[in-house]
Enzyme design. Sequence first.
Site, PDB file in Angstrom:
ATOM      1  CG  LEU A  27      18.612 -27.234   8.225  1.00 27.69           C
ATOM      2  CD1 LEU A  27      18.010 -25.893   7.796  1.00 27.69           C
ATOM      3  CD2 LEU A  27      19.354 -27.088   9.553  1.00 27.69           C
ATOM      4  CB  SER A  28      20.450 -27.516   4.802  1.00 28.70           C
ATOM      5  OG  SER A  28      21.471 -27.127   3.921  1.00 28.70           O
ATOM      6  CB  ALA A  29      21.789 -31.737   2.734  1.00 31.46           C
ATOM      7  CB  ALA A  70      17.655 -31.122  -0.749  1.00 38.19           C
TER       8      ALA A  70
END
Length: 387
Positions: A147-149, A152
């Site tokens: 999720l999110s970072a 990424a």
Amino acid sequence: MKTMSDMIARLAAFRGPQGAHLPGAGVPDRLTTFSDFGSNPGRLKSRFYLPSNLTKGAPLVVVLHGCTQSAAGYDHHAGWSQLADRAGFALLFPEQHHGNNPNLCFNWFRPGDTRRDAGEALSIRQMIEAMIVANGLDRDRIFVTGLSAGGAMASVMLATYPEVFAGGAIIAGLAYGRASTVPEAFDCMRGQGAASKEELWALLREASTHAGPWPRIAIWQGTADHTVAPSNAEDIAAQWCRVHQLDNAPTRSEVLGVRAKHSWCNAAGEAVIELNTISAMGHGTPLGDGLGVPGPYMLEVGISSTREIAQFWGIAQAREEAVACSATAVIQGKLVTLPSPAERTPGIKKVGPAIHATASRRTPPASDESGVKKIIEDALRAAGLMR
């Protein structure tokens, strides 16, 4: 030139709600700490979960939490270990700490942590190899999500070690290589400084010398996400379409209640890229269908992305009662009625990972088991992951 006030405002938007300085506090912790997994150049922590029904040759799912979160907290809210108990796969949870990043974000934008065989990326790769060796897991069924970072960072792992993974899932994340500094990271998150499809493809191809086959990719994104702009999800799809030799336009598009799903299929008709957007959802992991627990950035929307991702990878069965909404699709310009969820679940996997180390007995990794530790370290050296 960015002003200091602008930078502070961006940082505040990404770091999470006030009072979130104790990630995972008060939630059940089903995970075990994994200490001896290699040289760990990225200085990450490692947790894992093995269900009681795990068999030799089981799949492995690598789960990467978001900023301000912990491994145990993300597992509790997303429901991964609950699903692992039912489906029989192993789980690995790399975990960030304040010494690496004050907001507990994986450093997906820092070059020293996002290159093959360096930093945090190598630490995660070493964890994966150690888990495979210690537990006799299936090298052809290794998956990564975040999720999110963490999403990424999942992009980083898929780009730098594509031969390792059969599939990936990126939730509110970003395409690989889009930022190398903190200012660039925030610009990218806000959808500024767009890259062309050719630039996105070049970034992915420069990450490794791999020539295929390539991992299957699922992408999840809320349309009302003000932290990571929805255009980033489109960039991820574009980045992977090129290496899969697919057209820019999806093969089919479906509407499933609040969820719109766009699928890119290969010549055999198998969906190898899937972009899911949730109408009016903000920044977070979609939850529902009785799996997981809502919390900050863990959003109840009636759809369990955890279960859907595992189904897309072919490591969990569809629940017949899971989809009660009207389902339609536009395929080659025609509106059609969709088959049931079980009929739509693909059962394909990528084969042929490049690293082959001898698997040992299925034993939970432990620092006091010197025999297992030596086997793991020998396997890491044989694979070129440790000196």
